[in-house]
Design an enzyme around this catalytic site. Structure first.
Site, short mmCIF file in Angstrom:
data_model
loop_
_atom_site.label_atom_id
_atom_site.label_comp_id
_atom_site.label_asym_id
_atom_site.label_seq_id
_atom_site.Cartn_x
_atom_site.Cartn_y
_atom_site.Cartn_z
N LYS A 264 -58.57 -26.21 -12.54
CA LYS A 264 -59.19 -25.78 -13.80
C LYS A 264 -60.08 -24.56 -13.56
O LYS A 264 -61.00 -24.61 -12.74
CB LYS A 264 -60.00 -26.93 -14.40
CG LYS A 264 -60.85 -26.52 -15.62
CD LYS A 264 -61.59 -27.73 -16.22
CE LYS A 264 -62.57 -27.30 -17.31
NZ LYS A 264 -63.32 -28.42 -17.90
N ASP A 269 -68.19 -22.65 -19.60
CA ASP A 269 -67.85 -23.57 -20.68
C ASP A 269 -69.06 -23.79 -21.58
O ASP A 269 -69.96 -24.57 -21.26
CB ASP A 269 -67.37 -24.91 -20.09
CG ASP A 269 -66.95 -25.90 -21.17
OD1 ASP A 269 -66.79 -25.47 -22.34
OD2 ASP A 269 -66.77 -27.09 -20.83
N LYS A 276 -71.98 -27.04 -26.78
CA LYS A 276 -72.80 -27.95 -25.97
C LYS A 276 -74.27 -27.74 -26.30
O LYS A 276 -74.67 -26.69 -26.76
CB LYS A 276 -72.60 -27.63 -24.48
CG LYS A 276 -71.27 -28.02 -23.90
CD LYS A 276 -71.24 -27.74 -22.41
CE LYS A 276 -69.90 -28.07 -21.80
NZ LYS A 276 -69.56 -29.50 -21.86
N ASP A 287 -67.59 -24.66 -13.91
CA ASP A 287 -66.42 -25.26 -14.56
C ASP A 287 -65.10 -24.67 -14.05
O ASP A 287 -64.03 -25.01 -14.54
CB ASP A 287 -66.52 -25.13 -16.09
CG ASP A 287 -65.90 -26.32 -16.81
OD1 ASP A 287 -65.68 -27.36 -16.15
OD2 ASP A 287 -65.63 -26.20 -18.03
N ASP A 346 -64.67 -28.66 -26.97
CA ASP A 346 -65.30 -28.84 -25.66
C ASP A 346 -64.38 -29.62 -24.70
O ASP A 346 -64.65 -29.70 -23.51
CB ASP A 346 -66.65 -29.55 -25.82
CG ASP A 346 -67.55 -29.37 -24.61
OD1 ASP A 346 -67.19 -28.55 -23.72
OD2 ASP A 346 -68.60 -30.04 -24.55
N GLU A 348 -61.67 -28.64 -23.48
CA GLU A 348 -60.79 -27.48 -23.29
C GLU A 348 -60.01 -27.53 -21.99
O GLU A 348 -58.93 -26.96 -21.88
CB GLU A 348 -61.62 -26.19 -23.36
CG GLU A 348 -62.33 -25.77 -22.06
CD GLU A 348 -63.39 -26.74 -21.57
OE1 GLU A 348 -63.86 -27.55 -22.40
OE2 GLU A 348 -63.73 -26.72 -20.38
N ARG A 350 -58.39 -29.93 -20.35
CA ARG A 350 -57.08 -30.58 -20.43
C ARG A 350 -56.08 -29.71 -21.17
O ARG A 350 -54.88 -29.76 -20.88
CB ARG A 350 -57.24 -31.96 -21.09
CG ARG A 350 -57.80 -31.90 -22.48
CD ARG A 350 -58.34 -33.24 -22.96
NE ARG A 350 -59.68 -33.53 -22.45
CZ ARG A 350 -60.37 -34.62 -22.74
NH1 ARG A 350 -59.84 -35.55 -23.53
NH2 ARG A 350 -61.58 -34.80 -22.25
N1 BES Z 1 -66.59 -29.03 -18.31
C1 BES Z 1 -66.85 -30.19 -19.08
C2 BES Z 1 -67.08 -31.44 -18.24
C3 BES Z 1 -68.29 -31.47 -17.36
C4 BES Z 1 -69.44 -32.14 -17.77
C5 BES Z 1 -68.28 -30.91 -16.11
C6 BES Z 1 -70.54 -32.18 -16.94
C7 BES Z 1 -69.38 -30.96 -15.26
C8 BES Z 1 -70.52 -31.61 -15.69
C9 BES Z 1 -65.68 -30.47 -20.01
O1 BES Z 1 -64.99 -29.36 -20.47
C10 BES Z 1 -66.22 -31.18 -21.22
O2 BES Z 1 -66.98 -30.58 -21.91
N2 BES Z 1 -65.79 -32.41 -21.45
C11 BES Z 1 -66.22 -33.17 -22.57
C12 BES Z 1 -65.03 -33.87 -23.17
C13 BES Z 1 -65.30 -34.52 -24.50
C14 BES Z 1 -65.61 -33.48 -25.54
C15 BES Z 1 -64.09 -35.33 -24.90
C16 BES Z 1 -67.25 -34.18 -22.11
O3 BES Z 1 -67.08 -34.76 -21.03
O4 BES Z 1 -68.25 -34.36 -22.79
ZN ZN Z 2 -65.06 -27.69 -19.28
MN MN Z 3 -65.86 -28.51 -22.18
#
Ligand code: BES
Ligand code: ZN
Ligand code: MN
Length: 497
Positions: A264, A269, A276, A287, A346, A348, A350
Site C-alpha cells: 500500500k 492519508d 480524519k 501510510d 477513509d 482507501e 483496500r
Molecule cells: N491508513 C488507515 C489505517 C491506519 C490507522 C493506519 C492508524 C495506521 C494507524 C486506513 O486507511 C484507514 O483510515 N482505515 C479506516 C477504515 C475504516 C474507515 C473502515 C480505519 O481503520 O479507521
Molecule cells: Zn490509509
Molecule cells: Mn484511510
C-alpha cells in the site's frame, strides 16, 4: 556499517574506541572471565552497575595504557541467547557504542554464539545495524555521527574454515536485510510534502536501476486507460496524481513460480472527504509503509540475487479531500471488472490494493502477499506488538509464520470467517468498501482477498507495527521497516526448495 570477522586475532591487541564483551549471569557468578578485564568487570558487578542481565549494557572506562578507552559490558542473561534474542542484544550493544560516539567497535563473541552458526551471525549483523537507526531530521544544526562505522568481531576461539565461511555469509545476509530495512524506514519517515506518489515512483526507479531490474511506472493517464478505477478514484482528490509502480526480479531462466508482493502506497492519508480528526493525523505519513517494505525487499533481492522470481506492485496515491475527490456513495469499476460502492473514503487502502492485486496477476504472479497499513482495528487487537494476517491458504500462511519466527517480526493470524465477508455485501455494487465497526481488520483483509480471485494469498496489516511511538527491541521511534526481513526470509527459503 562495515563488519569484519577476525578469526584467530586477539581482541586485546587490536585497537578501537570500545571493546564489547558479552557476559552471562553465570559467568559473572562463577568468575569465569577473561584475565585481562576480570578485575574491572568484577568491580562494576560489586558496585551493582552490571549484573549480566539480558540486554543490560554498561560502559566501563579503562586506563591510559589500555588498548581501548572503554569496555562495553553486555549481558546475555542466564541461558545462551537464541538468534532472536541475540538480534535485540546486538541492537543494545550498538546503542551503547553510539552513546560514546564510537566509530570503531570490537566485539568478543562467546563460544555459545559461535555454535549457532550463520543464523546467529545474521541476527548479530541485523541487530547492530538496526539498533542505531535514526530518523533523518531537518534541523539547521546537523549531527554528523551515524553510529559505529566499523565493527570487528573476535571469536573467543578460532573456528575452522567451514564455520568461518558460514559466519561470514550470515553477516553479509544480515547486512543486506538491515540495509533494506533502513531504506524502507527512510522512505516511511519522509513527510508527505517530501514524498508524493511520483516521488515514491522515483525512489522505486532508483532501486531498479541500481540493480538492473526491469521497472514500469504508470501515470494517471495510463492508469485510467487501463481501467484501474480504484487507484484512479483514490488519487483524484490530490494535485499529486497517482502512480502504479512495478518492479520485476527474475532470478531463474523462466518467468515462472512468481511471487507477487504488493505494498500500500498512500503517501499521505487525510481520510479524504470522510476526513480524519486532527490529533495524530501526522502519523499518516507512514501510510506507505507497505510500499516501503516491498521496495526494501526488491533492494535486498537485487543485492543477494537468489534463484527466485518476484514481481513487486505499488499502488501510489495521496488521499485528499477536494472538489475532485471521490465521495461516499460513488460506485467505481476496478481493473478486475468488479465494482465497488464507496461508503467511506477513509477506507482507501483496500480500494487501491484491489487494482494492484489484479495487476500483479497480470504480471504472472501465482501467489500474492500484500503489506498494508490498513486498519485502526488491527491496533485494537494486536497493538503495536504484532502484524495481523488474513489468508485464504493455511499451508502458505504456515510457511510465512515460520519465516516470521526467524526474523523476529511477530505475526498473528486473524479469522477469515465467511460471516465477515457477508458484511461487505452491497446492494448496488459487487462489494462495498466499509462494513461497520465489527471485525474491522478481518473485513478489510477479506475485501482485498476478493481480488486474489482464488490465488493463494496472504494479507499483512502493519498499521500497528510500521510506525512506533517509542523505541523498542531493534526498532527506533517512528518507522520500523517491518516485514522487509520476514518477506526476505520467506523468499530466500523458496530458493532452497
Ligand atoms: N491508513 C488507515 C489505517 C491506519 C490507522 C493506519 C492508524 C495506521 C494507524 C486506513 O486507511 C484507514 O483510515 N482505515 C479506516 C477504515 C475504516 C474507515 C473502515 C480505519 O481503520 O479507521
Ligand atoms: Zn490509509
Ligand atoms: Mn484511510
Amino acid at each position: 556499517m562495515n563488519i569484519e570477522w577476525n578469526n584467530g586475532a586477539s581482541s586485546a591487541e587490536a585497537a578501537g574506541d570500545a571493546l564489547c564483551i558479552i557476559i552471562s549471569e553465570t559467568e559473572l557468578d562463577n568468575g569465569s572471565l577473561a584475565a585481562e578485564w576480570k578485575a574491572g568487570i568484577e568491580h562494576a558487578a560489586k558496585a551493582g552497575l552490571f549484573a549480566g542481565k539480558l540486554n543490560q549494557t554498561y560502559i566501563l572506562p579503562l586506563g591510559e595504557q589500555a588498548p581501548y578507552p572503554a569496555l562495553i559490558l553486555a549481558g546475555s542473561g542466564k541461558e545462551a541467547p537464541v538468534a532472536c534474542e541475540l538480534r535485540v542484544l546486538a541492537a543494545h550493544i550498538s546503542r551503547a557504542a553510539a552513546r560514546m560516539k564510537a566509530e570503531v567497535l570490537g566485539i568478543q563473541l562467546p563460544e555459545s554464539l559461535l555454535s549457532q552458526g550463520a543464523l546467529a551471525a545474521q541476527a548479530l549483523a541485523e541487530g547492530l545495524v538496526l539498533g542505531v537507526y535514526r530518523r533523518k531530521h531537518y534541523k539547521q544544526e546537523q549531527t554528523p555521527y551515524k553510529g559505529p562505522a566499523s565493527v570487528n568481531l573476535f571469536p573467543q576461539s578460532s573456528v575452522e574454515a567451514g564455520v568461518e565461511l558460514s559466519m561470514r555469509s550470515g553477516i553479509q545476509r544480515g547486512l543486506a536485510f538491515a540495509d533494506a530495512t533502513h531504506l524502507a524506514r527512510d522512505l516511511t519517515n519522509l513527510p508527505g510534502n517530501l514524498l508524493t506518489p511520483s516521488g515514491l515512483a522515483a525512489a522505486a526507479i532508483e532501486v531498479a536501476e541500481r540493480h538492473g531490474l526491469p521497472a514500469e511506472v504508470l501515470d494517471e493517464r495510463e492508469i485510467e486507460q487501463k481501467g484501474m478505477g480504484g487507484l484512479l478514484a483514490v488519487g483524484k482528490g490530490s494535485v499529486h496524481p497517482p502512480r502504479m509502480i512495478v518492479i520485476r526480479y527474475q532470478g531463474t531462466g523462466e518467468w515462472s513460480n512468481v511471487t507477487g508482493i504488493i505494498g500500500k502506497g498512500i503517501t499521505f492519508d487525510t481520510g479524504g472527504i470522510s476526513l480524519k480528526r486532527a490529533p495524530g493525523m501526522e502519523d499518516m505519513i507512514s501510510d506507505m509503509g507497505g510500499a516501503a517494505a516491498v521496495l526494501g525487499v526488491m533492494e535486498a533481492l537485487g543485492r543477494l540475487r537468489p534463484r527466485i522470481n518476484v514481481v513487486m506492485v505499488i499502488p501510489a496515491a495521496e488521499n485528499m479531500p477536494s472538489a475532485g475527490a471521490f465521495k461516499p456513495g460513488d460506485v467505481i469499476t476496478t481493473l478486475s471488472g468488479k465494482t465497488i460502492e464507496v461508503l467511506n473514503t477513509d477506507a482507501e487502502g483496500r480500494v487501491v490494493l484491489g487494482d494492484a492485486l489484479t495487476y500483479a496477476r497480470e504480471w504472472g504472479a501465482e501467489r500474492l502477499i500484500d503489506v498494508a497499513t490498513l486498519t485502526g482495528a488491527v491496533l485494537s487487537i494486536l497493538g503495536d506488538v504484532a502484524t495481523g494476517a488474513v489468508t485464504n491458504d493455511g499451508p502458505f500462511m504456515q510457511t510465512l509464520l515460520e519465516a516470521s519466527e526467524r526474523s523476529g517480526e511477530q505475526i498473528w493470524q486473524l479469522p477469515a470467517y465467511p460471516e465477515f465477508r457477508e458484511l461487505l455485501r452491497s446492494e448496488v455494487a459487487d462489494i462495498r468498501n466499509a462494513a461497520g465497526r465489527f471485525g474491522g481488520a478481518s473485513t478489510a483483509g477479506l475485501f482485498i482477498g476478493e481480488f486474489a480471485e482464488g490465488l493463494p494469498w496472504i494479507h499483512l496489516d502493519i498499521a500497528g507495527t510500521a510506525f512506533l511511538s517509542r523505541e523498542r527491541g531493534v526498532n527506533s521511534k517512528g518507522a520500523t521497516g517491518v516485514m522487509v526481513r520476514t518477506l526476505l526470509e520467506y523468499l530466500l527459503h523458496l530458493n532452497m526448495e
